[in-house]
Scaffold this motif. Structure first.
Motif, short mmCIF file in Angstrom:
data_model
loop_
_atom_site.label_atom_id
_atom_site.label_comp_id
_atom_site.label_asym_id
_atom_site.label_seq_id
_atom_site.Cartn_x
_atom_site.Cartn_y
_atom_site.Cartn_z
N TYR A 108 16.50 3.35 14.26
CA TYR A 108 15.07 3.22 14.53
C TYR A 108 14.30 3.47 13.23
N VAL A 109 13.25 2.72 12.99
CA VAL A 109 12.41 2.96 11.80
C VAL A 109 10.95 3.07 12.21
N LEU A 110 10.18 3.80 11.41
CA LEU A 110 8.79 4.11 11.75
C LEU A 110 7.93 3.88 10.51
N GLY A 111 6.69 3.42 10.72
CA GLY A 111 5.87 2.98 9.59
C GLY A 111 4.88 3.98 9.05
N SER A 112 4.77 5.17 9.66
CA SER A 112 3.81 6.14 9.14
C SER A 112 4.27 7.55 9.50
N VAL A 113 3.41 8.52 9.33
CA VAL A 113 3.59 9.92 9.77
C VAL A 113 4.70 10.65 9.02
N LEU A 114 5.87 10.02 8.90
CA LEU A 114 7.04 10.71 8.36
C LEU A 114 6.93 10.96 6.86
N ASN A 115 7.64 11.99 6.42
CA ASN A 115 7.68 12.32 4.99
C ASN A 115 8.27 11.18 4.15
N GLN A 116 9.31 10.56 4.68
CA GLN A 116 9.96 9.46 3.94
C GLN A 116 8.97 8.33 3.68
N VAL A 117 8.08 8.09 4.64
CA VAL A 117 7.11 7.01 4.49
C VAL A 117 6.10 7.36 3.41
N LEU A 118 5.64 8.61 3.42
CA LEU A 118 4.71 9.04 2.37
C LEU A 118 5.37 8.95 1.00
N LEU A 119 6.66 9.28 0.97
CA LEU A 119 7.39 9.17 -0.30
C LEU A 119 7.34 7.74 -0.83
N HIS A 120 7.69 6.77 0.02
CA HIS A 120 7.68 5.36 -0.43
C HIS A 120 6.26 4.92 -0.82
N GLN A 121 5.29 5.40 -0.07
CA GLN A 121 3.91 4.97 -0.34
C GLN A 121 3.35 5.63 -1.60
N SER A 122 4.09 6.58 -2.18
CA SER A 122 3.60 7.18 -3.43
C SER A 122 3.46 6.13 -4.52
N VAL A 123 4.12 4.97 -4.33
CA VAL A 123 3.98 3.88 -5.30
C VAL A 123 2.51 3.48 -5.46
N ILE A 124 1.73 3.61 -4.40
CA ILE A 124 0.29 3.27 -4.48
C ILE A 124 -0.40 4.21 -5.46
N GLY A 125 -0.19 5.50 -5.25
CA GLY A 125 -0.85 6.49 -6.08
C GLY A 125 -0.37 6.47 -7.53
N LEU A 126 0.93 6.26 -7.69
CA LEU A 126 1.49 6.25 -9.05
C LEU A 126 0.92 5.08 -9.85
N GLU A 127 0.86 3.91 -9.23
CA GLU A 127 0.26 2.76 -9.92
C GLU A 127 -1.22 3.03 -10.23
N THR A 128 -1.90 3.60 -9.25
CA THR A 128 -3.33 3.88 -9.45
C THR A 128 -3.53 4.81 -10.63
N LYS A 129 -2.71 5.84 -10.68
CA LYS A 129 -2.85 6.84 -11.75
C LYS A 129 -2.54 6.23 -13.11
N THR A 130 -1.48 5.45 -13.19
CA THR A 130 -1.14 4.80 -14.46
C THR A 130 -2.27 3.89 -14.93
N ALA A 131 -2.84 3.14 -13.99
CA ALA A 131 -3.92 2.22 -14.35
C ALA A 131 -5.15 2.99 -14.84
N LEU A 132 -5.49 4.07 -14.17
CA LEU A 132 -6.64 4.88 -14.58
C LEU A 132 -6.38 5.52 -15.94
N ASP A 133 -5.20 6.07 -16.10
CA ASP A 133 -4.85 6.73 -17.36
C ASP A 133 -4.94 5.77 -18.54
N LYS A 134 -4.52 4.53 -18.28
CA LYS A 134 -4.52 3.50 -19.32
C LYS A 134 -5.91 3.31 -19.91
N TYR A 135 -6.91 3.50 -19.07
CA TYR A 135 -8.28 3.30 -19.54
C TYR A 135 -9.04 4.62 -19.66
#
Lengths: 458, 458
Positions: A230-257
């Motif tokens: 069974y797989v789930l799309g939110s709530v779980l820690n594993q999902v937040l882990l994968h979604q960290s890609v959003i924040g990491l990209e955001t931070k790199t882009a902001l840092d760049k400028y």
């Protein structure tokens, strides 16, 4: 590079994309409370979790020590097809609002699933494939998660069985067809394919289903079928882990400028988008390196953070999943028919709940009509028709930008634009026709939900 | 830079985006034949055209001498919100097909209108605003053009009146709602708001409308209303001019990495996408600087290039617009209900018609079921659910890549992916259910269309 002209859209180069996910829990001084086995009320073991979830995902779920986890190359390859997502400077919106604030949004809607859900779907499908599974099961309400998972499974040639709440199955035939186009089998829930489905159909012959029932069917199907999980799309820690890609990209882009945000805003249903977006910023905040104002936005009709209780609760209304300590309205709470289907969830990620309880982030609730006003304004000015869920963040971002207009503060606001609203036009139609209503539950309305909280809390 | 690793997606920097449109006609040794006034049968004058179209657009329509025309800064600003569009290397598709060919596609679907139509819509709205008009009228069938125009008009605070073919108005309520969200008024056609509409309703009370009727209503409304003009989303020279932004970006991106395509493929209905995509490449070809194989792809059910006649014809079935010399099936040809609504047009851009007649490009026709097979394959491998129109180009690109697999040739194929299919799920549903049928008109079926060609040709 602070004086550099900021482009309308910041796209990272491929070699600037994250190679590791960031596991915020590793840096949290106060860890989220552990999941409990619903029968023994003891912390769940890896073995217990691995019966429901893929083994590697179960490990990720319990891992609160490794701050960085490598993103396998096959997932990074898939990410490169639709990522990096742009970090957009909302020049036109700023101009229209006449605000001194600088507004940025991380736009996750430029892929066929129409949202950020694909970031975790592809990871979960990958680990299922690695484990040699035949397929996975899941539930979907509005259909974003089901679509994302269908795409991911199709890529890895995995069978994908989606239980779709019957009322959505019938009212959102287009979502259903996108999933079928990606080869998923979509079953309206409740169905005759599971014991729990058959029992519910027998008891309530005309029912149009619920998310709780669909989860129960998906879990039953997974644990009773050889080679499935069974797989789930939110709530779980594993999902937040994968979604960290959003924040990491955001931070790199902001840092760049050389941009340092004052405020980070995201909508929160189960917490996957917000948790991912804020992760590297919250890491800095926890480590005392920087300070950011972080705001979770939820619908006034389903106010788990702003009016819920911090307690152990069932993640699903079928009560088959582990108990999680979180801000919750109780699994017995029945959310009203708010059009932001992705935010109609009684609970909240345990990680975000802990951060909120520790005062590291704020929460606001907003009403539906005000949300659609913001959505329409944003669509007309910035050209993107946003999902109702995402529009919760837009509402608060606009409100904050207007406050800056009054005070003259040049705050830098970053918000998450999680997806597009192309499959939500029924909601827009209601709004366009002036037929949208708001609903704020009374304390009396919230009582049955709180009464449904499990005894473990007392 | 030939040995550089080509990223999955090539995004230009903002300062690399085109500052001028490219007007291919200026470089054509043989110019397209002039438009004729339908009453006098003489070449239309600027004054005559300016009664229907905005003055500046009428000028662009007749301009076949200036090779480059500045893109006004306000339009460039809007372009920066959703452009540059990515040039994508289809690594995953290449791998799946096991072809030595290198496949690239220019993806125009990452904006809320879901297609390239926005490139011209914003230009046309801009010139209408500059002229001090109150608003514009147009027709829409499938709804892509109407959506794009609604977005553009909303940005410039122009009134936008869309006549939507009644059957689409009823069957595609979501498209309608997107337009309404952007503030457009959408009227099902035929309607009671025009003489021509009332006449048709009187004669055929239950009619569900046609594109020809909707055009006639939109033109009547524009010319009879103070401060309004009529705008059109394809076929015209001005539209191809604006769409040159697609080709210019593509060329800059390829040049940046030293890539020289062997073959450029695009779908062709009225010709706006193909004309825009190929323009700078065709310019080089005409000037003898380079050679490219250029392929227009059309539906077998509406084969204007492959089976039409090169003749003067009415652009609209209502016969109110100027006559254009083009490849046509005759304005009396009634296309079958192919699901690629954007390719159901009896004629073709006069510029592309001339190039085709001069042997500078090829044309192929493909059948609907084969197109949806390619669409589904592409969606599953590359993750983007394509529009039925765009999928015509995908079909031929895949066919050509498979030929390379047989011959071992490492051809570089570039095709135009004009848009997404999110509002075309009824068509996908038919395909998913195995209910899609093909239709190739017999010579007998084409006869009424050819018989409808105006006498000016004889």
């Amino acid at each position: 590079m602070t004086n550099q002209k900021i482009p309308y859209k910041i796209y990272l180069e491929e070699n600037e994309m994250p190679k590791q996910w960031y596991n915020l829990r590793a840096d949290m001084k106060q860890k989220p409370e552990p999941l409990l086995n619903p029968e023994t009320l003891q912390p769940v073991t890896l073995e217990e979790l691995s019966g429901i979830f893929c083994a590697e995902l179960a490990k990720q779920e319990l891992n609160d020590t490794d701050a960085y986890i490598d993103i396998p190359e096959e997932i990074r390859k898939f990410y490169r097809m639709y990522r990096p997502s742009p970090l957009v400077r909302a020049y036109c919106l700023e101009e229209k609002l006449q605000t001194p604030a600088k507004i940025y949004y991380k736009f996750e809607g430029n892929n066929t699933s129409g949202s950020h859900k694909l970031n975790s779907a592809i990871a979960q499908a990958y680990y299922a494939k690695q484990q040699g599974l035949k397929g996975v099961t899941t539930e979907t309400g509005a259909g974003q998660w089901g679509t994302a998972l269908s795409m991911a499974c199709s890529y890895f040639d995995l069978d994908c069985q989606v239980y779709m709440v019957k009322v959505s199955y019938e009212q959102k035939p287009f979502r259903r067809e996108v999933m079928r186009t990606y080869g998923a089998s979509v079953t309206p829930s409740p169905s005759e394919t599971t014991n729990v489905g058959r029992a519910i159909l027998k008891e309530h012959p005309g029912t149009t289903g619920s998310l709780g029932c669909a989860i129960s069917e998906a879990v039953e199907k997974a644990v009773s079928t050889e080679g499935y999980r069974y797989v789930l799309g939110s709530v779980l820690n594993q999902v937040l882990l994968h979604q960290s890609v959003i924040g990491l990209e955001t931070k790199t882009a902001l840092d760049k400028y050389g941009i340092v945000p004052d405020m980070i805003i995201g909508c929160a249903g189960g917490g996957s988008n917000l948790g991912g977006l804020i992760s590297p910023f919250m890491g800095e905040k926890i480590r005392g390196e920087k300070d950011y104002q972080i705001i979770a936005v939820e619908p006034a009709s389903c106010p788990s953070l702003t009016r819920g209780k911090y307690a152990y609760d069932y993640c699903d209304t079928g009560r088959v999943c582990p108990l999680s300590k979180m801000y919750t309205l109780g699994s017995g709470f029945i959310p009203s028919a708010n059009h932001a289907g992705g935010l109609r969830y009684h609970g909240m990620s345990s990680t975000l709940s802990k951060l909120y309880d520790d005062g590291l982030m704020e929460a606001r609730s907003v009403e539906q009509t005000a949300v659609f006003e913001a959505a329409t304004e944003f669509a007309r000015i910035e050209g993107i028709l946003p999902a109702p869920e995402s529009s919760h963040a837009i509402r608060v971002a606009i409100d904050e930008a207007l406050k800056c207009k009054e005070t003259g503060e040049e705050k830098t606001i970053v918000f998450g634009l999680t997806g597009t609203g192309y499959f939500d036009m029924v909601a827009y139609e209601k709004f366009n026709n002036g037929e949208m209503s708001d609903y704020i539950p009374t304390d009396e309305d919230l009582k049955p939900g709180f009464d449904s909280l499990p005894k473990v809390n007392s």
